[in-house]
Design a protein around this motif. Structure first.
Motif, PDB file in Angstrom:
ATOM      1  N   ALA A 123       0.819  -1.219   0.000  1.00  0.00           N
ATOM      2  CA  ALA A 123       0.000   0.000   0.000  1.00  0.00           C
ATOM      3  C   ALA A 123       0.851   1.265   0.000  1.00  0.00           C
ATOM      4  N   LYS A 124       2.046   1.193   0.615  1.00  0.00           N
ATOM      5  CA  LYS A 124       2.822   2.418   0.841  1.00  0.00           C
ATOM      6  C   LYS A 124       3.886   2.689  -0.210  1.00  0.00           C
ATOM      7  N   VAL A 125       3.974   1.840  -1.216  1.00  0.00           N
ATOM      8  CA  VAL A 125       5.098   1.977  -2.156  1.00  0.00           C
ATOM      9  C   VAL A 125       4.593   2.119  -3.596  1.00  0.00           C
ATOM     10  N   ASP A 126       5.138   3.085  -4.314  1.00  0.00           N
ATOM     11  CA  ASP A 126       4.906   3.165  -5.765  1.00  0.00           C
ATOM     12  C   ASP A 126       6.034   2.370  -6.442  1.00  0.00           C
ATOM     13  N   HIS A 127       5.822   1.064  -6.559  1.00  0.00           N
ATOM     14  CA  HIS A 127       6.910   0.194  -7.021  1.00  0.00           C
ATOM     15  C   HIS A 127       7.463   0.645  -8.369  1.00  0.00           C
ATOM     16  N   HIS A 128       8.759   0.496  -8.501  1.00  0.00           N
ATOM     17  CA  HIS A 128       9.515   0.965  -9.668  1.00  0.00           C
ATOM     18  C   HIS A 128       8.919   2.232 -10.293  1.00  0.00           C
ATOM     19  N   CYS A 129       8.696   3.229  -9.420  1.00  0.00           N
ATOM     20  CA  CYS A 129       8.275   4.572  -9.857  1.00  0.00           C
ATOM     21  C   CYS A 129       6.924   4.561 -10.582  1.00  0.00           C
ATOM     22  N   MET A 130       6.123   3.522 -10.334  1.00  0.00           N
ATOM     23  CA  MET A 130       4.836   3.372 -11.014  1.00  0.00           C
ATOM     24  C   MET A 130       3.780   4.086 -10.152  1.00  0.00           C
ATOM     25  N   PRO A 131       3.253   5.230 -10.592  1.00  0.00           N
ATOM     26  CA  PRO A 131       2.338   5.973  -9.726  1.00  0.00           C
ATOM     27  C   PRO A 131       1.127   5.109  -9.349  1.00  0.00           C
ATOM     28  N   GLY A 132       0.896   4.954  -8.029  1.00  0.00           N
ATOM     29  CA  GLY A 132      -0.229   4.130  -7.570  1.00  0.00           C
ATOM     30  C   GLY A 132       0.068   2.652  -7.566  1.00  0.00           C
ATOM     31  N   SER A 133       1.275   2.289  -7.973  1.00  0.00           N
ATOM     32  CA  SER A 133       1.704   0.888  -8.012  1.00  0.00           C
ATOM     33  C   SER A 133       0.697  -0.001  -8.757  1.00  0.00           C
ATOM     34  N   TYR A 134       0.573  -1.250  -8.325  1.00  0.00           N
ATOM     35  CA  TYR A 134      -0.259  -2.213  -9.062  1.00  0.00           C
ATOM     36  C   TYR A 134      -1.746  -2.082  -8.737  1.00  0.00           C
ATOM     37  N   HIS A 135      -2.037  -1.526  -7.544  1.00  0.00           N
ATOM     38  CA  HIS A 135      -3.397  -1.710  -7.009  1.00  0.00           C
ATOM     39  C   HIS A 135      -4.346  -0.534  -7.220  1.00  0.00           C
ATOM     40  N   THR A 136      -3.799   0.666  -7.534  1.00  0.00           N
ATOM     41  CA  THR A 136      -4.663   1.853  -7.521  1.00  0.00           C
ATOM     42  C   THR A 136      -5.683   1.824  -8.657  1.00  0.00           C
ATOM     43  N   GLU A 137      -6.930   2.165  -8.277  1.00  0.00           N
ATOM     44  CA  GLU A 137      -8.006   2.210  -9.274  1.00  0.00           C
ATOM     45  C   GLU A 137      -8.433   3.666  -9.433  1.00  0.00           C
ATOM     46  N   LEU A 138      -8.317   4.193 -10.623  1.00  0.00           N
ATOM     47  CA  LEU A 138      -8.659   5.594 -10.862  1.00  0.00           C
ATOM     48  C   LEU A 138     -10.155   5.758 -11.099  1.00  0.00           C
ATOM     49  N   VAL A 139     -10.765   4.727 -11.632  1.00  0.00           N
ATOM     50  CA  VAL A 139     -12.215   4.700 -11.881  1.00  0.00           C
ATOM     51  C   VAL A 139     -12.678   3.284 -11.534  1.00  0.00           C
TER      52      VAL A 139
END
Ligand SMILES: C[S@@+](CC[C@H](N)C(=O)[O-])C[C@H]1O[C@@H](n2cnc3c(N)ncnc32)[C@H](O)[C@@H]1O
Length: 384
Positions: A123-139
């Motif tokens: 939850a706390k990491v934007d892995h390899h500079c990926m904004p929102g990492s794997y889990h973030t849902e924008l819509v």
């Protein structure tokens, strides 16, 4: 499912993929040269001894202009890659989400759990500079994080995983088939499956088996499920769950013949690793196989400068567990979980791609940063 790139987006990705290959092939070896020529002698002159560990090497290299330039370029290449992938995906987010939804509709083979709590190391990491990492849902029903990851992997690896970015999974399938010809798994579990790049080749190589692919990130699972369907692969079930605690009602004891992870452990934590190995031991049937593909562990045979260069991701690429993970005694962890030392093995698995022309090795023959072949460290064990 792949996002549709425009002419300029293709050009940008090609530029960045080639920049990464250039950095890995031509510039990265220079780090060893400056290390031997000036950083190490300067340290010895002042300290009266050699480096003790990779951390001392890193602190000394930080002042070297060659290292600074290589590192800054590498970081910038990653930031540009994220920006390029994200802008391409976001301008077509509605179409991508609709396409995934149409492929996923009414499928019993995609099981999401909106109540799942993410572990803090995710939850706390934007892995390899990926904004929102794997889990973030924008819509709602978003797949954009996965579409960005799927397309951008080509840039990060310089195309070395093949056109479907599945060279790792294909290599694993091949390795298992040729090394253990008697082994015929019926149920395969892939933990931390992401969007299934390396689960799909297992499902294709073992068509009579069911692959259960588990991840915490809903966007990866939605996209992965739709992608597998689009590829005509029907024997994978995608499940949203935390690999540390799989529900025994859905994942009973001894219910799998093979538990696989690919490039997974470095994005967990020390506590999580212990729990997940225990889960793997619980879930494997007697005679079952567990196999793990990762970058090589650091040991005394690996020069300190190489350990330090491999550690780069921990400091500059938002992979906070990377350094610690590669120093962990994984055999000890497996033994604590119940695996017998005499049933463990390790070795190297070489990337498998159809067409070498699509996976052009560098002119020097090296396809990754550290002068080794494009091969991953693999370790595993048989249960009992
Ligand atoms: C680097 S990706 C690798 C994906 C995939 N194995 C592959 O080879 O393409 C790591 C994945 O592990 C997942 N992950 C990390 N910790 C997890 C956990 N405790 N349970 C389930 N998935 C997890 C992340 O969400 C992410 O998708």
């Amino acid at each position: 499912m792949f996002p549709e790139p425009s002419h300029d987006e293709i050009a940008r990705y090609n530029f960045l993929a080639n920049l990464n290959r250039h950095l890995a092939t031509y510039l990265s070896p220079g780090n060893r040269v400056v290390y031997e020529a000036r950083v190490r002698p300067a340290f010895r002159a002042v300290a009266g001894r050699d480096f003790r560990d990779r951390h001392e090497v890193r602190r000394a290299m930080l002042d070297d202009p060659f290292f600074q330039e290589w590192s800054a370029l590498r970081r910038n290449a990653m930031e540009m890659r994220q920006q390029a992938g994200r802008s391409m995906v976001l301008r077509q987010i509605d179409a991508l989400n609709a396409r995934a939804q149409a492929l996923n509709d009414n499928a019993g083979t995609l099981r999401l759990d909106p109540s799942l709590e993410l572990p803090s190391y995710l939850a706390k990491v934007d892995h390899h500079c990926m904004p929102g990492s794997y889990h973030t849902e924008l819509v709602p029903d978003d797949v954009s994080a996965a579409a960005n990851y799927d397309s951008g992997l080509f840039v990060t690896t310089g195309g070395a995983l093949g056109p479907m970015s599945d060279g790792g999974g294909r290599a694993v399938a091949d390795f298992v088939r040729t090394t253990f010809p008697e082994f015929s798994p019926r149920r395969i579990l892939d933990l931390g499956c992401g969007l299934g790049h390396n689960a799909v080749p297992l499902a294709q190589a073992f068509p009579d088996a069911v692959v259960v692919a588990v991840d915490t990130a809903a966007p990866m699972l939605r996209y992965g499920h739709a992608r597998a369907k689009a590829l005509g692969v029907e024997n994978i079930v995608f499940v949203q769950a935390n690999a540390e605690r799989l529900d025994p009602a859905e994942f009973p004891d001894a219910s799998f013949d093979w538990v696989q992870t690919t490039m997974f452990w470095h994005e967990t934590s020390g506590t999580a690793m212990r729990r997940i190995f225990e889960e793997i031991h619980r879930l494997l049937a007697p005679g079952g196989l567990t196999l793990h593909v990762e970058q090589p562990q650091y040991d005394e045979r690996m020069p300190l400068v190489e350990q330090m260069l491999r550690d780069w991701d921990a400091y500059y690429n938002n992979e906070p567990f990377w350094s610690a993970m590669h120093g962990i005694d994984v055999r000890g962890l497996m033994e604590d979980a119940g695996f017998r030392p005499d049933r463990m093995f390790d070795g190297y698995v070489r990337a498998k791609v159809d067409d070498e022309a699509r996976n052009p090795a560098s002119p020097t023959g090296a396809t990754e940063d550290h002068g080794r072949a494009a091969a991953w460290y693999a370790f595993g064990a048989w249960k009992n």
